[in-house]
Design a protein around this motif. Structure first.
Motif, PDB file in Angstrom:
ATOM      1  N   ASN A 299       0.804  -1.812  -0.084  1.00 23.14           N
ATOM      2  CA  ASN A 299      -0.163  -0.016   0.103  1.00 23.14           C
ATOM      3  C   ASN A 299       0.706   1.448  -0.268  1.00 23.14           C
ATOM      4  O   ASN A 299      -0.212   2.152   0.459  1.00 23.14           O
ATOM      5  CB  ASN A 299      -0.895   0.058   1.350  1.00 23.14           C
ATOM      6  CG  ASN A 299      -2.355  -1.175   1.170  1.00 23.14           C
ATOM      7  OD1 ASN A 299      -2.431  -1.210  -0.144  1.00 23.14           O
ATOM      8  ND2 ASN A 299      -2.719  -0.795   2.030  1.00 23.14           N
TER       9      ASN A 299
ATOM     10  N   TYR B  53      -0.335  -9.587  -2.393  1.00 22.95           N
ATOM     11  CA  TYR B  53      -1.124  -8.124  -1.105  1.00 22.95           C
ATOM     12  C   TYR B  53      -0.424  -7.763   0.024  1.00 22.95           C
ATOM     13  O   TYR B  53      -1.196  -9.038   0.760  1.00 22.95           O
ATOM     14  CB  TYR B  53      -2.005  -7.927  -2.166  1.00 22.95           C
ATOM     15  CG  TYR B  53      -3.050  -6.505  -1.708  1.00 22.95           C
ATOM     16  CD1 TYR B  53      -2.055  -5.189  -1.837  1.00 22.95           C
ATOM     17  CD2 TYR B  53      -4.142  -6.406  -0.758  1.00 22.95           C
ATOM     18  CE1 TYR B  53      -2.561  -4.129  -1.174  1.00 22.95           C
ATOM     19  CE2 TYR B  53      -4.927  -5.147  -0.632  1.00 22.95           C
ATOM     20  CZ  TYR B  53      -3.793  -3.946  -0.102  1.00 22.95           C
ATOM     21  OH  TYR B  53      -4.319  -3.133   0.404  1.00 22.95           O
TER      22      TYR B  53
ATOM     23  N   ALA C 287      -0.894  -5.775   2.433  1.00 20.50           N
ATOM     24  CA  ALA C 287      -2.182  -4.403   2.882  1.00 20.50           C
ATOM     25  C   ALA C 287      -1.481  -3.222   4.005  1.00 20.50           C
ATOM     26  O   ALA C 287      -2.516  -3.488   4.900  1.00 20.50           O
ATOM     27  CB  ALA C 287      -3.472  -5.453   3.646  1.00 20.50           C
TER      28      ALA C 287
ATOM     29  N   PHE D 257      -2.355   0.356   6.657  1.00 13.41           N
ATOM     30  CA  PHE D 257      -3.448  -0.185   6.572  1.00 13.41           C
ATOM     31  C   PHE D 257      -4.506   0.877   5.779  1.00 13.41           C
ATOM     32  O   PHE D 257      -4.045   1.881   6.248  1.00 13.41           O
ATOM     33  CB  PHE D 257      -3.507  -1.185   7.892  1.00 13.41           C
ATOM     34  CG  PHE D 257      -5.513  -1.688   7.350  1.00 13.41           C
ATOM     35  CD1 PHE D 257      -5.716  -2.773   6.868  1.00 13.41           C
ATOM     36  CD2 PHE D 257      -5.875  -0.746   7.972  1.00 13.41           C
ATOM     37  CE1 PHE D 257      -7.005  -2.931   6.569  1.00 13.41           C
ATOM     38  CE2 PHE D 257      -8.128  -1.240   8.026  1.00 13.41           C
ATOM     39  CZ  PHE D 257      -8.171  -2.277   7.084  1.00 13.41           C
TER      40      PHE D 257
ATOM     41  N   VAL E  35      -7.907  -1.433   0.525  1.00 11.33           N
ATOM     42  CA  VAL E  35      -8.161  -3.292   1.303  1.00 11.33           C
ATOM     43  C   VAL E  35      -9.529  -3.599   0.155  1.00 11.33           C
ATOM     44  O   VAL E  35      -9.305  -4.317  -0.334  1.00 11.33           O
ATOM     45  CB  VAL E  35      -8.086  -3.290   1.923  1.00 11.33           C
ATOM     46  CG1 VAL E  35      -8.626  -4.599   2.377  1.00 11.33           C
ATOM     47  CG2 VAL E  35      -7.158  -3.660   2.824  1.00 11.33           C
TER      48      VAL E  35
ATOM     49  N   LEU F 116      -3.111 -12.673   0.414  1.00 20.82           N
ATOM     50  CA  LEU F 116      -3.418 -11.658   1.306  1.00 20.82           C
ATOM     51  C   LEU F 116      -1.956 -11.749   2.133  1.00 20.82           C
ATOM     52  O   LEU F 116      -2.374 -13.313   3.196  1.00 20.82           O
ATOM     53  CB  LEU F 116      -4.555 -11.428   1.738  1.00 20.82           C
ATOM     54  CG  LEU F 116      -4.930  -9.931   2.908  1.00 20.82           C
ATOM     55  CD1 LEU F 116      -4.367  -9.167   2.230  1.00 20.82           C
ATOM     56  CD2 LEU F 116      -6.173  -9.969   3.407  1.00 20.82           C
TER      57      LEU F 116
ATOM     58  N   VAL G 148      -0.666 -10.711   5.610  1.00 20.24           N
ATOM     59  CA  VAL G 148      -0.924  -9.430   6.617  1.00 20.24           C
ATOM     60  C   VAL G 148      -0.419  -9.817   7.569  1.00 20.24           C
ATOM     61  O   VAL G 148      -0.150 -11.057   8.083  1.00 20.24           O
ATOM     62  CB  VAL G 148      -2.648  -9.161   6.696  1.00 20.24           C
ATOM     63  CG1 VAL G 148      -2.912  -8.022   5.927  1.00 20.24           C
ATOM     64  CG2 VAL G 148      -3.360 -10.431   6.744  1.00 20.24           C
TER      65      VAL G 148
ATOM     66  N   GLU H 241      -3.516  -6.265  11.198  1.00 18.65           N
ATOM     67  CA  GLU H 241      -3.736  -5.802  10.197  1.00 18.65           C
ATOM     68  C   GLU H 241      -4.887  -6.859   9.751  1.00 18.65           C
ATOM     69  O   GLU H 241      -5.879  -6.855   9.096  1.00 18.65           O
ATOM     70  CB  GLU H 241      -2.814  -6.015   8.843  1.00 18.65           C
ATOM     71  CG  GLU H 241      -2.002  -5.160   9.199  1.00 18.65           C
ATOM     72  CD  GLU H 241      -0.451  -4.865   8.531  1.00 18.65           C
ATOM     73  OE1 GLU H 241       0.606  -4.303   8.284  1.00 18.65           O
ATOM     74  OE2 GLU H 241      -0.350  -6.219   8.213  1.00 18.65           O
TER      75      GLU H 241
ATOM     76  N   VAL I 113      -8.728  -5.922   8.441  1.00 16.59           N
ATOM     77  CA  VAL I 113      -8.839  -6.254   7.153  1.00 16.59           C
ATOM     78  C   VAL I 113     -10.493  -6.648   8.009  1.00 16.59           C
ATOM     79  O   VAL I 113     -11.713  -7.223   7.110  1.00 16.59           O
ATOM     80  CB  VAL I 113      -8.045  -7.075   6.253  1.00 16.59           C
ATOM     81  CG1 VAL I 113      -9.556  -7.681   5.171  1.00 16.59           C
ATOM     82  CG2 VAL I 113      -6.983  -6.849   6.037  1.00 16.59           C
TER      83      VAL I 113
END
Length: 295
Positions: free
Chosen positions: A136, A157, A159, A162, A167, A177, A179, A183, A187
């Motif tokens: 990000n 990805y 994230a 955050f 997202v 994903l 994280v 995070e 999410v």
């Protein structure tokens, strides 16, 4: 296969402080050092040091040529990084306490000035089986993910930092994903679903000193690997080290359990060293470390 990483490139400035400043407090740093960083650059270096073939996509300012030379010296292909004369290279201010914890302030700079045309050109030779990594800290993430999916690539990805809006936009185009546990909770809360009901095929959750867990959200399979106990010096870049190592190992077709073991080992070894990109261990160092603690 090849790994493409649309990611940030930063100049990192590290300030060692006795404690994090309180509101209104002026604090003298014990030392100040600079180096290469950014979630994207860190992950690309981790992929390269884990033995992966990685092509970095991004942008730096005219004064940022040294960052590209540093990336090249660590095995990253930077031929797809644009030089953006209208902006300055991104940078981060990192405050480190004696226990190795950090607080970070980032200025995006040219990381948010990447052109879609440059992303398209960078992915021209990519195809099915190749991987695209995203975070990000840049623009063009959704465009890049859609472009990668159209080419049959796998999209990973992270994230972070955050952002709920990012997202929501990204998840429909993501295969894996990655994280941390904070995070992950953010999410799930943002989407109003249980963690195991997220709309992605795979979920990777790092849990700091407790290790990491991988979920196949289609089959329900779960694998967890504990982290080795180490004396932490600097946690900066540990999550990026984990992500890069995991992606490189998956790209080589290793079993998920082995991918997790290598990633956890590399990130544990990283936190015993000060710095970011330059402190990421090589595959040989990581294997030797795992053999040592396992023996």
């Amino acid at each position: 296969m090849a790994i493409y990483n649309l990611g940030s490139i930063n100049a990192d400035w590290f300030y060692k402080v006795p404690h994090f400043p309180a509101d209104g407090e002026t604090l003298a740093a014990e030392s100040c050092t600079g180096g290469l960083g950014g979630k994207g650059a860190n992950q690309s270096v981790a992929v390269a040091r884990a033995g992966g073939n990685v092509h970095h996509i991004g942008a730096v300012g005219g004064e940022g040529g040294w960052t590209l030379e540093r990336l090249k010296s660590m095995g990253v292909d930077v031929s797809r990084v644009a030089i953006e004369g209208a902006g300055s290279t991104g940078h981060a201010l990192i405050f480190l306490t004696p226990d190795g914890e950090n607080r970070i302030v980032i200025h995006a700079g040219t990381n948010r000035m990447i052109a879609e045309a440059d992303v398209s050109a960078a992915l021209e030779r990519a195809g099915p089986g190749d991987m695209l990594i995203l975070q990000n800290e840049t623009n063009c993430t959704v465009f890049a993910a859609k472009s990668a999916r159209a080419r049959g690539m796998r999209v990973v990805y992270s994230a972070a930092p955050f952002d709920v809006g990012a997202v929501r936009e990204m998840l429909p185009h993501v295969d894996l994903l990655a994280v941390n546990e904070i995070e992950a909770a953010q999410v799930a809360e943002a989407l109003g679903v249980a963690l195991t009901a997220l709309p992605v095929r795979e979920l990777l959750v790092t849990q700091g000193a407790r290790g990491a867990t991988w979920f196949d959200l289609k089959t329900g399979e779960t694998l967890a690997v504990p982290a080795p106990k180490v004396a932490s010096v600097d946690t900066t870049g540990a999550g990026d080290t984990f992500a890069g190592y995991f992606c490189a190992a998956r790209d080589r077709g290793l079993p998920v359990a082995e991918c997790l073991e290598l990633a956890v080992g590399a990130s544990a070894l990283k936190v015993t060293r000060a710095g970011t990109s330059e402190a990421i261990p090589t595959l040989a160092e990581t294997r030797a470390f795992l053999e040592e603690i396992g023996g």
